[in-house]
Design an enzyme around this catalytic site. Structure first.
Site, short mmCIF file in Angstrom:
data_model
loop_
_atom_site.label_atom_id
_atom_site.label_comp_id
_atom_site.label_asym_id
_atom_site.label_seq_id
_atom_site.Cartn_x
_atom_site.Cartn_y
_atom_site.Cartn_z
N GLU A 1 0.99 -1.17 0.17
CA GLU A 1 -0.07 0.07 0.05
C GLU A 1 0.92 1.24 -0.05
O GLU A 1 1.75 1.25 0.72
CB GLU A 1 -1.04 -0.01 1.18
CG GLU A 1 -1.97 -1.13 1.26
CD GLU A 1 -2.84 -1.21 2.36
OE1 GLU A 1 -3.01 -0.27 3.10
OE2 GLU A 1 -3.28 -2.39 2.73
N CYS B 1 -3.10 1.09 8.03
CA CYS B 1 -2.00 0.66 6.99
C CYS B 1 -2.26 -1.04 7.03
O CYS B 1 -2.30 -1.56 8.04
CB CYS B 1 -0.77 0.93 7.41
SG CYS B 1 0.74 0.02 6.81
#
Ligand code: SF4
Length: 338
Positions: free
Chosen positions: A90, A325
């Protein structure tokens, strides 16, 4: 792939260090071939020029955009990127022209409040794959001026690649050194290496608690350095580099938001060269923590600032993409809609 591999390939084609720099600058800064006084076509060795389009395509091809999730603030977005072996990382476009990059697939530290650490470390992200995240972000935002290493992974566990990426971004990438932010849970090898690095980034230290035993529970596989020793090491780096430390504190309801922690923060951080970033936890499925009430978080930050510790409560802008996250990757891995 590593930046050093790219340099070696260029050298094998007859490039000297100046040619290498120009080629890498051309890639990282998205420059046209004829930028500057000496257009690349007329200046690079012929063999390098012949290989250049293929090399740039290969570097760009290190990542593919799997999905993009805009934040509610209109400036930020979380990107799920595919790597060539099918793994994903990501990358987050941040408000105010920043990007947050991932340095590992998964993470060995296993922080109790983080989805990335749930499956442990899967693999390292090579330095060229790290820089490719910045290149991709720059194509989406030509004004990009800050790179933070706060995405998936613990940068000090992939130290050589992260430092190689930082060196390239600081030398050829057009970024001011203080706009490169190395984020760590604290590791003696990282403190030692940063002190010697040619390009010295700013440092963010994930503290999260001032209680050593609680920290061992929250960050189970972080090096066992006491909060006092961590802050001493970070403060020494701040004074040597000239950049204040960003102490990171994920605020967890009922866990690290009590009066004893506030006293601990004042004891540890008052008078230090740095500031405290307080980030209320973003609730995530499967993790046993709650997000504290925003007003309460605001009063905690105000109290700390009044007691002499400059404390910044991260506002909600971009928080829906900045927090949590590893959640996109986890959802995709479980075959859930993302
Ligand atoms: Fe790793 Fe950072 Fe997640 Fe902790 S918060 S598990 S160090 S990625």
């Amino acid at each position: 792939m590593l930046i050093s591999d790219v340099r070696q390939r260029l050298r094998a084609l007859g490039a000297n260090p100046a040619h290498e720099s120009r080629v890498l600058r051309h890639w990282v800064q998205n420059l046209p071939l004829d930028a500057g006084k000496q257009p690349l076509q007329s200046w690079l060795p012929k063999a390098v020029m012949a290989e250049l389009p293929g090399l740039i395509a290969e570097l760009d091809g290190l990542l593919s955009l799997r999905s993009e999730h805009p934040g509610g603030d209109g400036q930020s977005a979380r990107l799920l990127l595919g790597l060539n072996d099918g793994q994903t990382v990501e990358t987050v476009l941040l408000p105010r022209d920043g990007v947050c990059v991932s340095s590992q697939v998964g993470c060995a530290v296993g922080c109790a409040f983080c989805m990335t650490g749930v499956d442990g470390l899967i693999r390292q992200v090579g330095s060229a794959e790290i820089v490719a995240q910045v290149v991709l972000a720059r194509r989406k935002n030509a004004q990009l001026k800050k790179v933070v290493f706060m995405g998936m992974g613990e940068p000090s566990h992939n130290l050589a690649s992260v430092l190689e990426a930082i060196t390239l971004l600081g030398r050829e990438g057009g970024f001011a050194h203080k706009q490169l932010v190395f984020s760590t849970v604290g590791d003696e090898r990282a403190f030692a290496a940063l002190k010697e690095a040619d390009v010295k980034p700013a440092l963010a230290l994930s503290l999260h608690t001032t209680d050593a035993a609680k920290r061992a529970e929250l960050l189970p596989r972080a090096p066992r350095l006491s909060p006092e020793d961590l802050v001493d090491a970070a403060d020494a780096y701040a004074r040597a580099s000239g950049y204040p430390i960003q102490y990171q504190w994920t605020l967890l309801d009922g866990v690290n938001d009590g009066p004893e922690e506030m006293d601990g923060i004042v004891r540890l951080l008052k008078g230090r060269y740095g500031l405290l970033n307080m980030i209320p936890f973003n609730t995530a499925e499967g993790l046993p923590f709650r997000r504290p009430d925003w007003e309460r978080a605001r009063s905690i930050a105000a109290e700390l600032s009044a007691r002499g510790v400059l404390t910044k409560l991260r506002d909600s802008a971009g928080q829906d993409v900045e927090g949590g996250c590893g959640q996109l990757r986890a959802r995709e891995a479980k075959g859930r809609p993302i």
